[in-house]
Write an enzyme that holds these catalytic residues in place. Structure first.
Site, PDB file in Angstrom:
ATOM      1  CG  ASN A  37      -1.793  -1.293   1.340  1.00 36.54           C
ATOM      2  OD1 ASN A  37      -2.610  -1.692   0.513  1.00 36.54           O
ATOM      3  ND2 ASN A  37      -1.442  -1.851   2.445  1.00 36.54           N
ATOM      4  CG  HIS A  91       2.633  18.740  13.228  1.00 38.94           C
ATOM      5  ND1 HIS A  91       3.221  18.617  14.411  1.00 38.94           N
ATOM      6  CD2 HIS A  91       3.397  19.335  12.352  1.00 38.94           C
ATOM      7  CE1 HIS A  91       4.482  18.909  14.214  1.00 38.94           C
ATOM      8  NE2 HIS A  91       4.699  19.460  13.272  1.00 38.94           N
ATOM      9  CG  HIS A  98       1.021  14.482  16.017  1.00 39.95           C
ATOM     10  ND1 HIS A  98      -0.128  14.949  16.312  1.00 39.95           N
ATOM     11  CD2 HIS A  98       1.844  15.731  16.142  1.00 39.95           C
ATOM     12  CE1 HIS A  98      -0.358  15.978  16.366  1.00 39.95           C
ATOM     13  NE2 HIS A  98       0.834  16.607  16.285  1.00 39.95           N
ATOM     14  CG  ASP A 127       3.775  19.017  18.391  1.00 40.79           C
ATOM     15  OD1 ASP A 127       3.414  18.578  17.319  1.00 40.79           O
ATOM     16  OD2 ASP A 127       2.972  19.830  18.753  1.00 40.79           O
ATOM     17  CG  HIS A 152       5.646  22.253  15.750  1.00 39.66           C
ATOM     18  ND1 HIS A 152       5.254  22.336  14.556  1.00 39.66           N
ATOM     19  CD2 HIS A 152       4.225  21.856  16.312  1.00 39.66           C
ATOM     20  CE1 HIS A 152       3.793  22.397  14.200  1.00 39.66           C
ATOM     21  NE2 HIS A 152       3.225  22.296  15.504  1.00 39.66           N
ATOM     22  CG  HIS A 168       2.559  24.195  20.611  1.00 35.09           C
ATOM     23  ND1 HIS A 168       1.216  24.458  20.858  1.00 35.09           N
ATOM     24  CD2 HIS A 168       2.830  22.799  20.093  1.00 35.09           C
ATOM     25  CE1 HIS A 168       0.573  23.042  20.338  1.00 35.09           C
ATOM     26  NE2 HIS A 168       1.655  22.457  19.801  1.00 35.09           N
TER      27      HIS A 168
END
Length: 257
Positions: free
Chosen positions: A65, A72, A76, A78, A82, A208
């Site tokens: 496949n 993101h 997941h 970061d 990022h 973040h």
């Protein structure tokens, strides 16, 4: 020479045993990647294409496949790069960057009342009163109960309109909680069972910036946190090793005590 021969013989006589893993003590914290995987509204979804599936002319089965996905989305990692210039990309992180003692902070009751709830310094104080000081190198994750909304984009993100980032609603960490964990507890990483470390209405993505700015990764869209003890488990989270990546798909598990 004789001593080396005897030593080799002794070593060969020692049976090599595998590691016994109790499957009942392993909890998968990963949402599957498929057509329903939730991505940030500005991103395309997970694309999966069958290239071959069936019996070959040689009489054996063959299946292959192709997939395509943004870094993101889904469960997941970061990487620090990022949101922090010059910090580690995904491949520059040590393999142990998201392996460590797991601290699970339960804010489900508060999040049920406020879909934009932010985990506070007070929530961390409650955890420490019950379980002791958050250890250095811990991975602190927020259990808001949001994973139960997966993969309903309207309920999980706050909006199911492609490209709409103005009407997002989900819990995240508060600025003071992130600052405390980085500066005073020297945690290894933080994680959430929502689409972002910052709550949905955030425009400055300050959490973040704090966490990534300290060269620490974040983990997003974690699953099954309700199956974990609030303390005592170990997290093992391994991202796809994307060279120069700002993040990547993650397989995360918790090993119970």
């Amino acid at each position: 020479m004789r001593r080396r021969t005897v030593l080799l013989a002794l070593l060969l006589a020692v049976p090599v045993r595998g590691v016994d893993i109790d499957a009942a003590k392993v909890v998968d914290l990963t949402h599957p990647f498929d057509a329903g995987t939730v991505y940030w509204p500005t991103e395309k979804g997970f694309a999966f294409e069958s290239l071959a599936r069936g019996e070959t002319a040689g009489g054996y089965w063959y299946e292959a496949n192709r997939y395509a996905a943004a870094e993101h989305g889904g469960t997941h990692l970061d990487a620090p790069a990022h949101f922090a210039r010059g910090k580690a990309t995904t491949d520059q992180l040590p393999v142990t960057a998201a392996i460590g003692p797991l601290v699970v902070v339960d804010v489900r009751a508060a999040a049920a009342l406020d879909r934009d709830y932010r985990l506070t310094r007070a929530d961390l104080a409650v955890w420490e009163t019950a379980h002791g000081r958050i250890p250095a190198g811990a991975i602190v994750v927020m259990d808001s109960g949001w994973a139960a909304r997966w993969p309903d984009k309207r309920r999980y993100l706050g909006s199911d309109t492609p490209g709409d980032t103005q009407h997002l609603h989900f819990p995240g960490f508060a600025r003071e909680a992130a600052e405390f964990l980085v500066a005073e507890r020297d945690i290894k990483a933080i994680g959430v069972d929502t689409p972002s470390l910052d709550h949905g209405p955030s425009r400055d993505f300050i959490v973040h910036r704090i966490v990534n700015g300290a060269d620490k990764p974040g983990l997003e869209n974690l699953a099954n946190l309700d199956r974990l003890p609030r303390a005592g488990a170990t997290l093992i989270a391994l991202p796809m090793l994307i060279a120069g990546g700002s993040g990547g798909p993650l397989r995360a598990i918790a090993v119970l005590p």
